[in-house]
Design a protein around this motif. Structure first.
Motif, PDB file in Angstrom:
ATOM      1  N   ARG A  95       0.826  -1.202   0.000  1.00 49.06           N
ATOM      2  CA  ARG A  95       0.000   0.000   0.000  1.00 49.06           C
ATOM      3  C   ARG A  95       0.863   1.256   0.000  1.00 49.06           C
ATOM      4  N   THR A  96       0.237   2.379  -0.386  1.00 55.03           N
ATOM      5  CA  THR A  96       1.014   3.618  -0.567  1.00 55.03           C
ATOM      6  C   THR A  96       0.411   4.826   0.138  1.00 55.03           C
ATOM      7  N   PHE A  97      -0.670   4.644   0.869  1.00 55.26           N
ATOM      8  CA  PHE A  97      -1.318   5.813   1.472  1.00 55.26           C
ATOM      9  C   PHE A  97      -0.507   6.366   2.649  1.00 55.26           C
ATOM     10  N   THR A  98      -0.913   7.532   3.092  1.00 55.94           N
ATOM     11  CA  THR A  98      -0.240   8.204   4.211  1.00 55.94           C
ATOM     12  C   THR A  98      -1.164   8.195   5.419  1.00 55.94           C
ATOM     13  N   TRP A  99      -0.571   8.036   6.582  1.00 54.47           N
ATOM     14  CA  TRP A  99      -1.379   8.045   7.809  1.00 54.47           C
ATOM     15  C   TRP A  99      -1.796   9.475   8.155  1.00 54.47           C
ATOM     16  N   ASP A 100      -3.105   9.674   8.273  1.00 52.79           N
ATOM     17  CA  ASP A 100      -3.660  10.934   8.759  1.00 52.79           C
ATOM     18  C   ASP A 100      -4.887  10.584   9.596  1.00 52.79           C
ATOM     19  N   ALA A 101      -5.633  11.571  10.016  1.00 52.03           N
ATOM     20  CA  ALA A 101      -6.763  11.289  10.908  1.00 52.03           C
ATOM     21  C   ALA A 101      -7.772  10.353  10.242  1.00 52.03           C
TER      22      ALA A 101
END
Lengths: 146, 195
Positions: A95-101
Motif C-alpha cells: 500500500r502507498t497511502f499516508t497516515w492521517d486522521a
C-alpha cells in the motif's frame, strides 16, 4: 506490599474496598450529555487518548520501540509501512497511502477492511475512543503533520 | 473436538475440495454468490486469521520473555518470582495453542526474538525495583487482555473466538493479581476490559 500467601485476606479486603467505593461512586457520578459522534470525532481528547493508548494499544505498540507492531511517534504524515527497521506484512508493504486522521480512523475501526491481509486484528469500535487515540498520536507527531 | 482438531479437519476438507466437484468455483456456479459466501463462512478466512493469530503469537513471545527477564533481574522477592514463573507458564500454553492453530491452518508460526531484543524494546534497563517490574507486568497483561478482546471480531470462526476469549480471561486474571499486589484501587465500573 503484596503478600502472596494471604489470598483470603486480600480477597476480603477487595470485597470491602468494593463495597466502600460503590456508594460514593454512584452518588457522585456527574450527569453528562454525550457529544454527537461527529463532534466527538472532530475533537479527540489527547489526555484520554493516552490512557486508551496505554490500555488498548500498549500490549503491542510503543511510541519509540518496535514491538509486535511498529513504533508510533511521528506516525502522522508517515507513509504506510515506512518504519525502516520493522518487518511489515506483505499486504501493508503493497500500500502507498499516508497516515492521517481519516486513514487512522478507518484503520482502527477495522484494519482488515482497510488493508485485507494485515496481521493487525485489533479493532476499536467506539468512534470517540478512536478520535481520542488519534488525538494522542497527533500530539506525538511532528507539528507539520496533517 | 478441540479447536486444533476442527481446524485440521477444515484444512483436510479444503485440500480434498480441490480434487472434488465442489470447489469454490463449483459452489458459485451451483448456488451463486450466496453459496460462495456460505462456504466462506463455514471454512473461515484462514489466511487472514493466520496473520492475526501470528501477531498474537508474537505478543505471547514478548510476554514470556518479559517474565524471564523479570525473574532474572534480581529485583523480585522469591515468592514474586515464583508467581511470575507460573504466569510465564500460562503464556507458554497460550503460545503453544496458537502455534497449533496457525500450523493447522497452513501458516508458519511467528518466531521469537532474543530476550535481549525484548529487553531493549520494553526498556527493561529502566526498571529499578519490584514495583517497577510489577507495574510493567500489569501494563502488559492489561494490554494483552484488551488486545485479545479487540481482535475477536477479526477472527472468522467461533472456535477461534473462544480460544482468544479464554486467553483474554487468563490475562485479566493476571492483571487482577498484579493490580492487587500494587495496591491499585478496584475499578468502580464494570466492563473494564475491551470495547
Amino acid at each position: 506490599m503484596w503478600r502472596p500467601h494471604s489470598c483470603g485476606a486480600a480477597v476480603a479486603g477487595m470485597v470491602v474496598a468494593l463495597l466502600l467505593q460503590a456508594i460514593p461512586a454512584a452518588a457522585q457520578s456527574p450527569v453528562r450529555t454525550p457529544p454527537s459522534a461527529a463532534a466527538a470525532a472532530a475533537a479527540g481528547d489527547a489526555t484520554r487518548g493516552e490512557q486508551l493508548y496505554q490500555s488498548r494499544c500498549g500490549a503491542c505498540h510503543s511510541l519509540d520501540a518496535n514491538r509486535v507492531g511498529p513504533r508510533h511517534r511521528n506516525v502522522f504524515g508517515r507513509r504506510v509501512a515506512a518504519v525502516p527497521d520493522f518487518h511489515y506484512s506483505a499486504a501493508l508493504r503493497k500500500r502507498t497511502f499516508t497516515w492521517d486522521a481519516a486513514t487512522l480512523d478507518r484503520w482502527l475501526e477495522n484494519p482488515g477492511a482497510l488493508v485485507p491481509g494485515t496481521t493487525m486484528g485489533f479493532r476499536v469500535s467506539s468512534a470517540q475512543d478512536r478520535a481520542d487515540i488519534i488525538a494522542y498520536l497527533r500530539d506525538h507527531s511532528a507539528p507539520s503533520s496533517p | 473436538m478441540s479447536v486444533v482438531g476442527k481446524d485440521l479437519q477444515m484444512r483436510r476438507q479444503l485440500v480434498r475440495g480441490s480434487a472434488t466437484v465442489l470447489t469454490a468455483a463449483g459452489i458459485t456456479a451451483l448456488l451463486g454468490a450466496r453459496g460462495a459466501a456460505l462456504a466462506q463462512k463455514r471454512t473461515g478466512n484462514a489466511g487472514q486469521d493466520v496473520g492475526v493469530l501470528n501477531a498474537a503469537i508474537a505478543l505471547e513471545h514478548e510476554g514470556i520473555a518479559a517474565y524471564t527477564i523479570a525473574a532474572g533481574s534480581g529485583l523480585l522477592q522469591p515468592a514474586v518470582v515464583k508467581i511470575g514463573v507460573t504466569f510465564r507458564g500460562h503464556h507458554q500454553r497460550h503460545r503453544d495453542e496458537l502455534i497449533k492453530v496457525v500450523t493447522a491452518l497452513g501458516g508458519k508460526p511467528a518466531a521469537a526474538k532474543s530476550d535481549a531484543e525484548y529487553a531493549t524494546a520494553l526498556n527493561a534497563a529502566a526498571l529499578k525495583n519490584q514495583t517497577d517490574v510489577l507495574r510493567l507486568a500489569l501494563k502488559l497483561e492489561r494490554g494483552a487482555a484488551n488486545a485479545y478482546l479487540g481482535l475477536i471480531p477479526s477472527l472468522a470462526t467461533a472456535d477461534r473466538h473462544q480460544l482468544v476469549a479464554r486467553m483474554a480471561g487468563d490475562e485479566a486474571f493476571h492483571a487482577a493479581i498484579l493490580g492487587n499486589a500494587l495496591g491499585d484501587p478496584i475499578p468502580t465500573d464494570g466492563l473494564m476490559f475491551g470495547a
